[in-house]
Design an enzyme around this catalytic site. Structure first.
Site, PDB file in Angstrom:
ATOM      1  N   HIS A   1      -1.787   0.656   8.144  1.00  0.00           N
ATOM      2  CA  HIS A   1      -1.793   0.614   6.676  1.00  0.00           C
ATOM      3  C   HIS A   1      -2.035   2.227   5.538  1.00  0.00           C
ATOM      4  O   HIS A   1      -2.319   2.571   7.069  1.00  0.00           O
ATOM      5  CB  HIS A   1      -2.919  -0.036   6.085  1.00  0.00           C
ATOM      6  CG  HIS A   1      -3.882  -0.310   5.167  1.00  0.00           C
ATOM      7  ND1 HIS A   1      -3.730  -0.589   3.763  1.00  0.00           N
ATOM      8  CD2 HIS A   1      -5.189   0.681   4.477  1.00  0.00           C
ATOM      9  CE1 HIS A   1      -4.174  -0.775   2.774  1.00  0.00           C
ATOM     10  NE2 HIS A   1      -5.236   0.245   2.751  1.00  0.00           N
TER      11      HIS A   1
ATOM     12  N   CYS B   1       1.157  -1.122   0.017  1.00  0.00           N
ATOM     13  CA  CYS B   1      -0.551  -0.383   0.230  1.00  0.00           C
ATOM     14  C   CYS B   1       0.221   0.952   0.025  1.00  0.00           C
ATOM     15  O   CYS B   1       0.480   2.548  -0.385  1.00  0.00           O
ATOM     16  CB  CYS B   1      -0.765   0.171   1.385  1.00  0.00           C
ATOM     17  SG  CYS B   1      -0.199   0.141   2.497  1.00  0.00           S
TER      18      CYS B   1
END
Length: 547
Positions: free
Chosen positions: A480, A186
């Site tokens: 994340h 990510c």
């Protein structure tokens, strides 16, 4: 070899190329009507032909019409209107898209007669309707005979070159697409999205300035990060896909170029951004160091300069140095401590602002004795107390701002989750060297900046927010990443392969880690307007460099 010679050479090679299929319809929405039944297609062509003969003159007043609501007041205007081909609606510029989406209709623009598709929200080229339009614009010759289409428009050499080397682009091409998470990637996805939504990067790769392995400086594209980047740009922006994109080539090249990135574990998005710029720089065949000025796209897009002024508090000796930068790393820890102190004094906790962090970054600070050695004749290379002042010497077209959210306290990494407010429009001129160092004119008078507005197109130093990168999670080595990116006037949230429409309120409420601002006008990066006051009191405009 001049331009004409290159075109001639390309035309000779054109038969060897595989030409694209003929353009049958302007878009898939128009194809639905034209392919339905012969009667529907005939009615559409007749309506277009009749409206072509009623085209308005340049300064003729236009009037809107809404058959669904006869009581609705008609609007008269000098701007062009859009007459629907399937019904009697006449829309204004503001209402054309609404009617097109509701009815899935096409319209004709009253000035030029061009075909407009409401579903595409754009003008479309259709061979059948374009032939009618051209013949209506040039109906007869001087002797009254109707002119042939070939006499009106004859393709030149450039058109013969463009046709076999062109590709069709549908409405789906370029739609917002997410990135498939390839295993803790990510951090790469958010940086790639920031690049995709940077117009300078997008125009470079979509114009095929880099991407042909035969012309790549890195030996037919082997281990070339820019070639891998071009693959992602073309797949996302020029193909009819809506599913997530898997940047496998870019991931592979990133691992080969930087072994610290290899493996399926979380990386820092800011560090990857710096590493990616380094790799892209070397992909251009540049031999200079990454932070040394060169003419590659990546330096011209992200490269800036910091000016550091060290003033010895003992002998007043001044040392000035300039250092290249690709981003601004702002320390928010001191701002947090200062805010807590102010909150105890006022009993009201004030929010942390980006402008406050930038002001602190470019404000003078006093350093201890061990931080600086003065080399003047008076101090003779001895440690001295000094004052350090950092300012921005050169503003790049794209400003990347990082908030230092990670600190290592006694070996234990901690994340600072303090929210920092940031604007959609940012004026960077107050933090430049010129703003802090008032240069004296020949009349020994300072230059005072002209007040500007963020709405002024050429306001010097104004930037528009393009991308916001957010890190979610308390762990430094985990968590994340997702991001918000602006496309035209719309904001989208990109969370791996998931793409959702976002509001400005959601964007401004994000706990940002990285911010990408893009200059509003390229001339603003090198110009600054000032007023010089003469002894007779007459104000005179002067344009000076921002550095």
């Amino acid at each position: 070899m001049d331009k004409n010679a290159l075109i001639a050479k390309a035309i000779q090679a054109a038969p060897l190329l595989k030409p694209i299929r003929d353009v049958e319809f302007g878009c898939e929405h128009l194809q639905e009507f034209m392919s339905a039944t012969p009667d529907v297609a005939e009615k559409l062509i007749n309506a277009y032909t009749n409206l072509q003969g009623m085209l308005a003159k340049p300064l003729e007043v236009q009037t809107t019409k809404d058959p669904k609501d006869p009581k609705k007041e008609a609007v008269a205007m000098l701007r062009p209107t859009y007459s629907c081909l399937q019904c009697s609606t006449v829309s204004s510029l503001e209402d054309r898209e609404l009617h097109g989406h509701e009815k899935r209709h096409q319209a004709i623009e009253s000035r030029s007669g061009c075909l407009y598709c409401g579903m595409c929200d754009d003008f479309v080229y259709d061979p059948t309707f374009e032939k009618i339009r051209i013949e209506q614009c040039h109906p007869t010759t001087s002797n009254g005979r109707k002119r042939k289409l070939s006499a009106i428009y004859s393709p030149g050499d450039e058109d013969k070159f463009i046709y076999p080397n062109s590709n069709l682009l549908s409405c789906l091409a370029g739609a917002p697409r997410g990135m498939i998470n390839l295993g803790q990637t990510c951090y790469m996805s958010v940086i790639l999205q920031a690049m995709m939504h940077n117009p300078l990067m997008r125009n470079f790769f979509m114009s095929e300035r880099h991407g042909d392995p035969k012309t790549c400086p890195m030996k037919n594209g082997e281990n070339c990060t820019a070639c891998a980047m071009a693959i992602s740009f073309i797949d996302i922006l020029a193909t009819e896909k809506i599913e997530g994109h898997g940047p496998t080539e870019l991931l592979h090249k990133s691992w080969l170029k930087n072994s610290l990135l290899a493996g399926h574990h979380q990386q820092d998005a800011h560090e990857y951004f710096q590493s990616l710029l380094d790799q892209l720089h070397h992909s251009c065949g540049c031999v200079a160091e990454v932070y040394k000025p060169c003419e590659c796209l990546y330096h011209r897009t992200f490269y800036g300069k910091l000016r550091s002024t060290m003033t010895c508090l003992s002998c007043k000796n001044v040392t000035v140095s300039e250092d290249p930068i690709v981003d601004l790393s702002l320390d928010i820890r001191q701002q947090i401590k200062r805010r807590k102190t102010d909150a105890k004094a006022s009993a009201v906790e004030t929010p942390l602002e980006l402008s406050t962090c930038l002001k602190s970054f470019t404000s003078p600070e006093k350093l201890g004795v061990d931080a600086y050695t003065c080399k003047s004749e008076q101090c003779e290379n001895t440690p001295q107390r000094t004052k350090k002042h950092m300012t921005i010497k050169k503003l790049p077209p794209t400003v990347c701002i990082q908030f230092k959210r990670y600190e290592h306290n006694k070996g234990n990494p901690q994340k600072l989750n303090t929210k920092v407010n940031f604007p959609l429009q940012l004026d960077m001129s107050p933090y430049t060297s010129r703003a802090h160092h008032k240069k004296k004119t020949s009349d020994n008078l300072p230059l005072s900046p002209i007040p500007v507005s963020p709405l002024t197109p050429r306001s010097p130093g104004w930037y528009d927010l393009s991308t916001v990168v957010v890190h979610e999670g308390a762990e430094v080595t985990g968590g994340h990443y997702y991001c918000f990116c602006r496309r035209d006037d719309l904001w989208f949230k990109f969370d791996d392969h998931r793409v959702t429409l976002a509001t400005e309120a959601q964007v401004l409420d994000a706990n940002a880690y990285l911010l990408f601002y893009i200059i509003r006008h390229l001339g603003s990066a090198v110009e600054k307007i000032a007023i010089k006051v003469k002894p007779n009191g007459v104000a005179e405009k002067a344009i000076e460099g921002a550095g």
